[in-house]
Design a protein around this motif. Structure first.
Motif, PDB file in Angstrom:
ATOM      1  N   ARG A 285      47.159  52.928  47.154  1.00  0.00           N
ATOM      2  CA  ARG A 285      46.497  53.522  46.285  1.00  0.00           C
ATOM      3  C   ARG A 285      46.354  52.155  45.609  1.00  0.00           C
ATOM      4  O   ARG A 285      46.269  50.812  45.478  1.00  0.00           O
ATOM      5  CB  ARG A 285      47.350  53.993  44.809  1.00  0.00           C
ATOM      6  CG  ARG A 285      48.098  55.186  44.794  1.00  0.00           C
ATOM      7  CD  ARG A 285      48.592  55.826  43.696  1.00  0.00           C
ATOM      8  NE  ARG A 285      49.293  57.369  43.369  1.00  0.00           N
ATOM      9  CZ  ARG A 285      49.118  58.297  43.568  1.00  0.00           C
ATOM     10  NH1 ARG A 285      47.221  57.941  44.057  1.00  0.00           N
ATOM     11  NH2 ARG A 285      49.617  59.631  43.955  1.00  0.00           N
ATOM     12  N   PHE A 286      44.629  52.055  45.202  1.00  0.00           N
ATOM     13  CA  PHE A 286      43.623  51.436  44.519  1.00  0.00           C
ATOM     14  C   PHE A 286      43.400  51.157  43.240  1.00  0.00           C
ATOM     15  O   PHE A 286      42.959  52.467  43.207  1.00  0.00           O
ATOM     16  CB  PHE A 286      42.240  50.356  45.933  1.00  0.00           C
ATOM     17  CG  PHE A 286      42.679  50.374  46.899  1.00  0.00           C
ATOM     18  CD1 PHE A 286      43.391  48.467  47.081  1.00  0.00           C
ATOM     19  CD2 PHE A 286      43.600  51.555  48.021  1.00  0.00           C
ATOM     20  CE1 PHE A 286      43.517  48.806  48.445  1.00  0.00           C
ATOM     21  CE2 PHE A 286      43.306  50.703  49.005  1.00  0.00           C
ATOM     22  CZ  PHE A 286      44.079  48.876  49.619  1.00  0.00           C
ATOM     23  N   ASP A 287      43.263  50.510  42.122  1.00  0.00           N
ATOM     24  CA  ASP A 287      42.709  51.447  40.833  1.00  0.00           C
ATOM     25  C   ASP A 287      40.966  50.969  41.270  1.00  0.00           C
ATOM     26  O   ASP A 287      40.281  50.970  41.939  1.00  0.00           O
ATOM     27  CB  ASP A 287      43.038  49.299  40.051  1.00  0.00           C
ATOM     28  CG  ASP A 287      42.376  49.433  38.679  1.00  0.00           C
ATOM     29  OD1 ASP A 287      41.541  50.037  38.703  1.00  0.00           O
ATOM     30  OD2 ASP A 287      43.349  49.822  38.231  1.00  0.00           O
ATOM     31  N   MET A 288      41.062  52.056  40.481  1.00  0.00           N
ATOM     32  CA  MET A 288      39.521  52.300  40.191  1.00  0.00           C
ATOM     33  C   MET A 288      38.542  51.110  40.076  1.00  0.00           C
ATOM     34  O   MET A 288      36.835  51.362  40.288  1.00  0.00           O
ATOM     35  CB  MET A 288      39.345  53.637  39.403  1.00  0.00           C
ATOM     36  CG  MET A 288      40.288  54.778  39.677  1.00  0.00           C
ATOM     37  SD  MET A 288      39.372  55.286  41.480  1.00  0.00           S
ATOM     38  CE  MET A 288      37.949  56.164  40.336  1.00  0.00           C
ATOM     39  N   THR A 289      39.082  49.940  39.384  1.00  0.00           N
ATOM     40  CA  THR A 289      38.125  49.273  39.086  1.00  0.00           C
ATOM     41  C   THR A 289      38.102  48.491  39.938  1.00  0.00           C
ATOM     42  O   THR A 289      37.341  47.261  40.406  1.00  0.00           O
ATOM     43  CB  THR A 289      38.405  48.616  37.276  1.00  0.00           C
ATOM     44  OG1 THR A 289      39.777  47.950  37.982  1.00  0.00           O
ATOM     45  CG2 THR A 289      38.380  49.633  36.358  1.00  0.00           C
ATOM     46  N   GLN A 290      38.504  48.744  40.872  1.00  0.00           N
ATOM     47  CA  GLN A 290      39.141  47.078  42.088  1.00  0.00           C
ATOM     48  C   GLN A 290      37.391  47.430  42.587  1.00  0.00           C
ATOM     49  O   GLN A 290      36.975  48.442  43.369  1.00  0.00           O
ATOM     50  CB  GLN A 290      39.924  47.003  42.494  1.00  0.00           C
ATOM     51  CG  GLN A 290      41.223  46.551  41.759  1.00  0.00           C
ATOM     52  CD  GLN A 290      41.951  46.493  42.897  1.00  0.00           C
ATOM     53  OE1 GLN A 290      42.545  47.654  43.852  1.00  0.00           O
ATOM     54  NE2 GLN A 290      43.355  46.000  42.913  1.00  0.00           N
ATOM     55  N   ASN A 291      37.083  46.267  43.385  1.00  0.00           N
ATOM     56  CA  ASN A 291      35.971  46.561  44.200  1.00  0.00           C
ATOM     57  C   ASN A 291      36.100  46.851  45.776  1.00  0.00           C
ATOM     58  O   ASN A 291      37.074  46.142  46.238  1.00  0.00           O
ATOM     59  CB  ASN A 291      34.633  45.079  44.212  1.00  0.00           C
ATOM     60  CG  ASN A 291      35.219  44.282  44.648  1.00  0.00           C
ATOM     61  OD1 ASN A 291      36.126  43.919  46.091  1.00  0.00           O
ATOM     62  ND2 ASN A 291      34.985  42.730  43.608  1.00  0.00           N
TER      63      ASN A 291
END
Length: 302
Positions: A285-291
Motif C-alpha cells: 500500500r502507498f499513501d495517496m499523497t505520495q508521488n
C-alpha cells in the motif's frame, strides 16, 4: 373418552429431521448463489456496451469486457475467484470500466459477432476511443484457470504500457485492405501477446519500448546528426585528435532515488502490485499523497 395432550415429542423424528435438512439446503443454496453471483459492485449496467464504452472514453479508462456462458462452470468460478478478489477489484475500479454480459443476451450476441468470440469465458480489454480489442483471453478450464493473481499482473502490465496521453494505435491492415497483422512473416511471428512471453522476453520488450520512447522524446535520428556535427566542429589537439572533455559517469536508478524515503507501509491507501525484475510479485500500500518516486525507491530497496 380419554383426554389426549399434544406435545412436540409426539411428532415423528423423521419429520423434524426432514425440516432441518430443508432449511440447511436453503441456506446452502443461498450461500452458493452469493458466492457465484456477478460482481455487481464492479459492473457498469447502464446503456449496454455503447454506454460502458462512452463512460470509459469520457473518464479515460480502458473498457474491460467479460462475456459468460451460464452453463459453463468456469464462468461462475471467474465471478467467485477473480472478480471478487480485493486486489483485482481495486485495479478494475481504478483503471477500467467493467462490462459483463451473458452470451445468450442480445447485447452479448452482438459483441460475440463483432469480435468473433468462439469460446467462454471471454475477457477482453478494449480501447474505448477506437473500439479496438487490445487484449483478450478465452476458453480456459478449471484445470488451467485464470487466477486473480494472473489477471492482476495482466491488468497492471497493460495499464503500465498503454496510456491515454498517447494517440490510439491505428487499425492494422493486411494485404487487400482486410484488417489484420501487417509486416513480413518473420515480424508477424515475433508479435506475440505479452502474456505469452517469458519473463526475460517481457523485460527485453519493456526495455526496447522505453528506449524507443526516449528516442522519440529527444528527437530520434536528429540527435545523432547533431552529435556528428558537434564532433566535426570540435577543436583538435596537436596530434590531430579531437579534444574531448571527460564525461561524468551516468547516474544509475539506484543513485537517483537513493535519497527518497520510502517509510513504513500505511494502513490505508492505494494497493499496488509490482512485478520485480526477478519475476517476483510484491503487493504494498502507498499513501495517496505520495508521488511516484516513492514507488521507484521501494522497488530499488526491495
Amino acid at each position: 373418552m380419554e383426554n389426549s395432550t399434544w406435545s412436540p415429542s409426539a411428532m415423528p423424528s423423521e419429520s423434524l429431521q426432514t425440516n432441518s435438512e430443508i432449511e440447511a439446503d436453503r441456506h446452502r443454496d443461498l450461500t452458493l448463489s452469493e458466492m457465484f453471483a456477478p460482481p455487481l459492485h464492479l459492473m457498469h449496467q447502464a446503456g449496454g456496451f455503447q454506454g460502458a464504452r462512452s463512460v470509459a472514453k469520457d473518464t479515460r479508462r480502458w473498457l474491460l469486457v467479460n462475456v459468460q456462458c451460464d452453463s459453463d462452470f468456469s464462468c461462475h468460478a471467474l465471478n467467485r475467484d477473480v472478480w471478487k478478489d480485493e486486489l483485482v477489484g481495486s485495479l478494475v475500479q481504478e483503471g477500467f470500466v467493467f462490462w459483463q454480459q451473458l452470451n445468450s443476451t442480445t447485447e452479448g450476441q452482438t459483441y460475440l459477432q463483432r469480435y468473433n468470440i468462439q469460446s467462454f469465458p471471454h475477457v477482453g480489454i478494449i480501447d474505448p476511443r477506437t473500439g479496438r480489442l487490445m487484449w483478450s483471453r478465452e476458453g480456459w478450464t478449471q484445470e488451467d484457470p485464470m487466477t486473480a493473481l494472473q489477471f492482476a499482473g495482466i491488468a497492471t502490465d497493460f495499464c503500465s504500457t498503454h496510456s491515454f496521453d498517447k494517440p490510439p494505435a491505428p487499425p492494422r491492415q493486411a494485404a487487400g485492405g482486410v484488417s489484420g497483422t501487417t509486416g513480413p512473416p518473420d515480424a508477424r511471428k515475433s508479435k506475440r501477446p505479452i502474456n505469452e512471453l517469458s519473463e526475460e522476453e517481457q523485460l527485453q520488450a519493456a526495455i526496447q519500448a522505453s528506449m524507443a520512447e526516449n528516442n522519440e522524446e529527444s528527437g530520434g535520428d536528429d540527435m545523432d546528426e547533431d552529435e556528428e556535427e558537434y564532433d566535426n566542429n570540435m577543436p583538435n589537439g596537436d596530434d590531430g585528435m579531437a579534444v574531448v572533455d571527460e564525461k561524468p559517469d551516468t547516474l544509475t536508478m539506484a543513485d537517483e532515488f537513493a535519497d527518497v524515503a520510502v517509510g513504513v507501509e500505511p494502513a490505508t491507501g492505494a494497493r499496488v502490485q509490482i512485478r520485480m525484475p526477478d519475476g517476483r510479485r510484491v503487493v504494498r500500500r502507498f499513501d495517496m499523497t505520495q508521488n511516484l518516486k516513492v514507488l521507484y525507491a521501494f522497488v530499488i530497496v526491495s
